[in-house]
Write a protein that holds these residues in place. Structure first.
Motif, PDB file in Angstrom:
ATOM      1  N   LYS A 190      -7.803   0.177  -1.963  1.00 35.29           N
ATOM      2  CA  LYS A 190      -7.743  -0.163  -3.470  1.00 35.29           C
ATOM      3  C   LYS A 190      -7.123  -1.429  -3.723  1.00 35.29           C
ATOM      4  O   LYS A 190      -7.205  -2.165  -4.983  1.00 35.29           O
ATOM      5  CB  LYS A 190      -7.081   0.893  -4.166  1.00 35.29           C
ATOM      6  CG  LYS A 190      -7.647   2.315  -4.229  1.00 35.29           C
ATOM      7  CD  LYS A 190      -6.764   3.299  -4.928  1.00 35.29           C
ATOM      8  CE  LYS A 190      -7.678   4.641  -5.325  1.00 35.29           C
ATOM      9  NZ  LYS A 190      -6.834   5.539  -5.914  1.00 35.29           N
ATOM     10  N   LYS A 191      -6.385  -2.060  -2.573  1.00 34.05           N
ATOM     11  CA  LYS A 191      -5.442  -3.147  -2.514  1.00 34.05           C
ATOM     12  C   LYS A 191      -5.062  -3.403  -4.157  1.00 34.05           C
ATOM     13  O   LYS A 191      -4.998  -4.377  -4.681  1.00 34.05           O
ATOM     14  CB  LYS A 191      -6.779  -4.470  -2.452  1.00 34.05           C
ATOM     15  CG  LYS A 191      -7.277  -4.455  -1.186  1.00 34.05           C
ATOM     16  CD  LYS A 191      -7.959  -5.679  -0.950  1.00 34.05           C
ATOM     17  CE  LYS A 191      -8.611  -5.831   0.464  1.00 34.05           C
ATOM     18  NZ  LYS A 191      -9.445  -7.178   0.736  1.00 34.05           N
TER      19      LYS A 191
ATOM     20  N   ILE B 251      -3.731   8.869   3.288  1.00 36.33           N
ATOM     21  CA  ILE B 251      -3.420   8.259   1.941  1.00 36.33           C
ATOM     22  C   ILE B 251      -3.106   6.720   2.075  1.00 36.33           C
ATOM     23  O   ILE B 251      -3.493   6.042   1.329  1.00 36.33           O
ATOM     24  CB  ILE B 251      -2.239   8.802   1.460  1.00 36.33           C
ATOM     25  CG1 ILE B 251      -0.820   8.559   2.246  1.00 36.33           C
ATOM     26  CG2 ILE B 251      -2.131  10.425   1.237  1.00 36.33           C
ATOM     27  CD1 ILE B 251       0.624   9.048   1.702  1.00 36.33           C
ATOM     28  N   MET B 252      -2.568   6.227   3.280  1.00 35.14           N
ATOM     29  CA  MET B 252      -2.636   5.004   3.573  1.00 35.14           C
ATOM     30  C   MET B 252      -4.099   4.223   3.518  1.00 35.14           C
ATOM     31  O   MET B 252      -4.245   3.096   2.976  1.00 35.14           O
ATOM     32  CB  MET B 252      -1.967   4.394   4.794  1.00 35.14           C
ATOM     33  CG  MET B 252      -0.244   4.530   4.239  1.00 35.14           C
ATOM     34  SD  MET B 252       0.302   3.377   3.103  1.00 35.14           S
ATOM     35  CE  MET B 252       0.280   1.921   4.439  1.00 35.14           C
ATOM     36  N   SER B 253      -5.151   4.647   4.017  1.00 31.72           N
ATOM     37  CA  SER B 253      -6.537   4.225   4.061  1.00 31.72           C
ATOM     38  C   SER B 253      -7.043   4.380   2.789  1.00 31.72           C
ATOM     39  O   SER B 253      -7.563   2.937   2.430  1.00 31.72           O
ATOM     40  CB  SER B 253      -7.490   5.234   4.765  1.00 31.72           C
ATOM     41  OG  SER B 253      -6.871   5.281   6.370  1.00 31.72           O
TER      42      SER B 253
ATOM     43  N   ALA C 193       0.728  -1.139  -0.087  1.00 29.71           N
ATOM     44  CA  ALA C 193      -0.125  -0.084   0.004  1.00 29.71           C
ATOM     45  C   ALA C 193       0.871   1.314   0.093  1.00 29.71           C
ATOM     46  O   ALA C 193       0.531   2.296  -0.789  1.00 29.71           O
ATOM     47  CB  ALA C 193      -0.770   0.172   1.320  1.00 29.71           C
ATOM     48  N   PHE C 194       2.005   1.245   0.933  1.00 29.47           N
ATOM     49  CA  PHE C 194       2.761   2.414   0.854  1.00 29.47           C
ATOM     50  C   PHE C 194       3.556   2.524  -0.289  1.00 29.47           C
ATOM     51  O   PHE C 194       3.826   3.792  -0.907  1.00 29.47           O
ATOM     52  CB  PHE C 194       3.875   2.395   2.159  1.00 29.47           C
ATOM     53  CG  PHE C 194       4.392   3.702   2.249  1.00 29.47           C
ATOM     54  CD1 PHE C 194       3.693   4.835   2.603  1.00 29.47           C
ATOM     55  CD2 PHE C 194       5.806   4.112   2.183  1.00 29.47           C
ATOM     56  CE1 PHE C 194       4.222   6.031   2.829  1.00 29.47           C
ATOM     57  CE2 PHE C 194       6.163   5.027   2.385  1.00 29.47           C
ATOM     58  CZ  PHE C 194       5.542   6.216   2.840  1.00 29.47           C
ATOM     59  N   ALA C 195       3.981   1.538  -1.016  1.00 30.67           N
ATOM     60  CA  ALA C 195       4.874   1.480  -2.310  1.00 30.67           C
ATOM     61  C   ALA C 195       3.722   2.157  -3.298  1.00 30.67           C
ATOM     62  O   ALA C 195       4.182   2.805  -4.145  1.00 30.67           O
ATOM     63  CB  ALA C 195       5.015   0.213  -2.826  1.00 30.67           C
TER      64      ALA C 195
END
Length: 633
Positions: A225-226, A218-220, A98-100
Motif C-alpha cells: 500500500k506504501k 501484515i507487513m507485506s 509500514a509498521f507504523a
C-alpha cells in the motif's frame, strides 16, 4: 589532542541552560521551546518545555532527506542463526512507516503504550521507532523474561498492543517466546487487544485468530500500500519510553525517558564522549532490552547518523572467543561498547588473547566499558590485547547516559585504572556521609548528584511520582541518590567501589567489597570474582570471596585460594578479616551481565529469597550453595 574537557565542563557549570541550548541545535524541532529548563515542572524540573519534536524524524527521516538514504543504518550480525543483513536508512524508514501503518490500523496513537517483547532482530528497532513515529510510548521487555515478570510489566504499563517473536536464541539454546507471552497475558489483569508476532524459522508459534497477527503477513500488505505515515509532533517533555529496571521483583519500577532531552543528551554524547563521527560504525554489544541497547544500539547512533551493529550472539561460544574480533574486522567498527563481564568471559576462555591475532582491528579506536565495575586487571588485559584506549565510564538505567567518563571527543584525560574518570557536563557530583555532609577527598561515602539532573535523565517513574521522590530524592534533599558508594581523589577522579548495599561493616570498619575485588582480580589465575559480606555473630559481617579461574590453570584451587587471602592481607590489611575464598565454576548474573551479589549474600546467610527474574541461569544458585557448603574455610 589536548583535552578541552575542563573548559567544556566549566562552560556548562557557568551557564547550564546556554550550554544545553547549544547542544539542542543538533536536533530538529517542530516548534521551539518556551524555556530551556522549567524548574516548576515535575519533581525537579523538565527540559525544553513547550517545544515539540519527534524522535523517529531525528533518527531516520532527516538523514534520508539530507543525503544518507543509501548509507547503512543497521548491520544485523547473527552468528547464532548465520544471518547477516545491511539495512540502509531508506529501507529502515520504509519498514518503520509500514509498521507504523499496522499500528495505526490497530488503534495505536499518541500516548498509547506498546510492549515489545523481542529478541535481537532488526524488527525490534523497527517497532521502537514506529512507536516513536506515532508518539506512542514503547516499553521493551527483555525477551528472556518469564511470564510472571512480563505480566507485572503489562499490568503496570497497560499496553494496548504487544509486539513479540516466536522465539529468541540464547547461545545455542532456542527460547520459545510465544508460550511465555501467552502465559503472561493469562496472568495479567490488564487485557491486551492485539499482539503482533514475528515468526522465526528456528521455532514457529501458534497464533490466536482473534488476537494475534503474523508480523510478515501484515507487513507485506502494508508495504504494497506504501501508505504515508508522517511523524507525529510530541512535546519535548512527553515520555518516549518506559524501561523497567533490571532485578525488579514485585511491583516494578518503570523508568520514564522524555523525548527532547533524551535526544539532545544522546546526540551530544556520540561526538563528545565517544569521539564518533556521523557515518562511522558504532557497536554496543548489549541487548535492546537493557538501557545500553536503548541508548547506544538504537537511539544515539541513529540520531548521530552512524551505522549501528545489532549483534545476536555471545562473546564466547558463538562460535569461539574471537567472535568480537571477527565482528570488528568484518564491519570496520570504530568503537566497541560492552560490559566488563564480556571481556572477563573472553579472558577466561582465551587468557593469552590468541584469537585476536586472526583478525585485523585497524578500524577500532577505543573500547568503552560500563554496566559493571571494570577491575584494573581486566582493563590492563584489554589494553595489552587491543592496543587502543580502554575507557571505563559509569552510568545507570535512570540516567540513560554517562554520569562519569573520559570524553574521547573532547580529548582523553590521563587514565587511572579503577576510575571511570570525571563527571560529564550536567552532573555535579558530591560524596557525602549518611547524614548528607560532604566528606574529604579519598574518603568513602554516598555518591549523589546535585539537582537538576541533565537532559536525558529520567524525570519520574511511570505512574509513581511519590515513589520516584522517596526512592531517589528524599534521603539527600536537593540531590539524586545514585545508591552507589565511592570516593573522589585529589584530581577529581571518581572511584565507584560498590552499591551502598555492598559496603560491609566488619567490627565497626566500613569496607568496600569493590576494593577487595580489585585485589582478587589482580591474581594472574583469576578470571572474575565477587566479594560479599556474610553475617557474623562476633564482627557483624565478614567478607567472603568467590573466584572463577581461567582455563588451563595448573595450580589447585586451594593453593590459589590461599594466595588470594594472602594478597588481601598484604594490600588491605588484617582489618578486612578476609579469610574465606570459594572457587566456583561461574557467578550468578543478570542477563545484562551484572553480578548478583545480594543474591549471593542471601545464599551465604541462609536467608529465604526468590531468585531474581533477571538471573541468567537459576541453576547457578544451587552451584553457589553447594560450593559454600563444601568450603572448609
Amino acid at each position: 589532542m589536548a583535552s578541552i574537557y575542563s573548559a567544556v565542563y566549566a562552560a556548562w557549570k557557568q551557564a547550564p541552560q546556554t550550554f544545553w541550548a547549544g547542544a539542542a541545535a543538533d536536533i530538529d524541532w517542530f516548534t521551539p521551546w518556551e524555556s530551556v529548563f522549567d524548574s516548576a515542572h515535575g519533581a525537579y524540573g523538565r527540559w525544553f518545555a513547550g517545544a515539540t519534536t519527534n524522535t523517529c524524524w531525528n533518527a531516520v527521516d532527516r538523514h534520508v532527506l539530507r543525503g544518507r538514504a543509501e548509507q547503512t543504518a543497521i548491520i544485523y550480525d547473527s552468528p547464532v542463526t548465520g544471518t547477516l543483513e545491511h539495512w540502509s536508512y531508506a529501507r529502515l524508514q520504509s519498514e518503520i512507516e509500514a509498521f507504523a501503518a499496522c499500528l495505526l490500523d490497530r488503534g495505536i496513537s499518541k500516548g498509547d503504550r506498546v510492549i515489545l517483547y523481542m529478541p535481537m532482530v532488526p524488527q525490534a528497532i523497527v517497532a521502537m521507532l514506529a512507536c516513536a513515529r506515532l508518539g506512542a510510548i514503547h516499553s521493551v521487555v527483555f525477551g528472556g523474561f518469564a511470564a510472571k515478570e512480563l505480566a507485572t510489566r503489562i499490568n503496570d504499563s497497560t499496553p494496548k498492543l504487544i509486539v513479540s517473536a516466536s522465539c529468541g536464541i540464547e547461545g545455542s539454546k532456542v527460547v520459545a517466546c510465544k508460550p511465555l507471552l501467552d502465559g503472561a497475558l493469562a496472568l495479567a489483569h490488564h487485557k491486551v487487544a492485539h499482539c503482533i508476532v514475528l515468526q522465526r524459522p528456528q521455532a514457529s508459534a501458534t497464533l490466536l485468530a482473534d488476537r494475534d497477527d503474523d508480523y510478515e503477513q501484515i507487513m507485506s500488505k502494508a508495504r504494497l500500500k506504501k501508505r504515508s505515515v508522517p511523524c507525529v509532533a510530541v512535546a519535548a517533555t512527553d515520555p518516549s519510553y518506559i524501561l523497567y529496571t533490571s532485578g525488579t521483583t514485585g511491583q516494578p519500577k518503570g523508568v520514564v525517558r522524555d523525548t527532547g532531552g533524551h535526544m539532545v543528551a544522546l546526540k551530544w554524547s556520540m561526538k563528545a564522549l565517544y569521539g564518533i563521527e556521523p557515518g562511522e560504525v558504532f557497536w554496543a554489544a548489549s541487548d535492546v532490552g537493557w538501557v545500553v541497547g536503548h541508548s547506544y544500539i538504537v537511539y544515539a547512533p541513529l540520531l548521530h547518523g552512524c551505522t549501528t551493529v545489532l549483534f545476536e550472539g555471545k562473546p564466547v561460544g558463538t562460535p569461539d572467543p574471537g567472535t568480537f574480533w571477527r565482528v570488528i574486522d568484518d564491519h570496520q567498527v570504530a568503537a566497541l561498547f560492552t560490559a566488563p563481564t564480556a571481556f572477563r568471559a573472553i579472558k577466561k576462555e582465551d587468557p593469552s588473547g590468541s584469537f585476536r591475532d586472526k583478525y585485523r582491528l585497524s578500524a577500532l579506536r577505543a573500547l568503552f566499558l560500563a554496566g559493571e565495575r571494570a577491575d584494573p586487571d581486566t582493563i590492563r588485559w584489554a589494553e595489552d590485547l587491543l592496543k587502543v584506549p580502554v575507557i571505563d565510564h559509569w552510568w545507570q538505567t535512570e540516567t540513560g547516559w554517562a554520569i562519569v567518563g573520559n570524553p574521547m571527543g573532547l580529548g582523553l584525560l590521563p587514565v587511572k585504572h579503577g576510575s571511570p574518570t570525571v563527571p560529564m557536563p550536567g552532573y555535579a557530583l558530591e560524596i557525602v556521609d549518611d547524614g548528607g555532609a560532604p566528606v574529604a577527598a579519598g574518603q568513602l561515602g554516598n555518591v549523589v548528584v546535585k539537582l537538576p539532573l541533565p537532559p536525558g535523565s529520567f524525570p519520574t517513574l511511570w505512574q509513581a511520582e511519590e515513589r520516584f521522590k522517596s526512592a531517589y530524592l528524599t534521603d539527600f534533599p536537593g540531590y539524586y541518590k545514585t545508591a552507589d558508594a565511592g570516593y573522589v581523589d585529589e584530581d577529581g577522579y571518581l572511584y565507584i567501589m560498590a552499591r551502598t548495599d555492598d559496603i560491609i561493616n566488619v567490627a565497626g570498619h566500613r569496607l568496600s567489597t569493590g576494593g577487595m575485588e580489585e585485589v582478587l582480580s589482580s591474581h594472574p589465575d583469576v578470571a572474575e570474582c565477587a566479594v560479599i559480606g556474610m553475617a557474623d555473630q562476633l564482627k557483624g559481617q565478614v567478607p567472603c570471596g568467590f573466584i572463577v579461574l581461567k582455563s588451563g590453570v595448573s595450580k589447585s584451587s586451594r593453593e590459589i585460594e590461599d594466595e588470594v587471602v594472602a594478597l588481601v592481607r598484604e594490600r588491605i590489611g588484617p582489618v578486612a578479616a578476609f579469610k574465606r575464598v570459594v572457587t566456583v565454576a561461574r557467578l550468578p548474573k543478570t542477563r545484562s551481565g551484572k553480578i548478583l551479589r545480594s543474591t549471593m549474600t542471601k545464599i551465604a546467610d541462609n536467608v529465604p529469597f526468590e531468585p531474581p527474574a533477571t538471573i541468567d541461569d537459576p541453576a547457578i544458585i544451587d552451584e553457589i550453595s553447594a560450593a559454600l557448603n563444601a568450603s572448609t574455610r
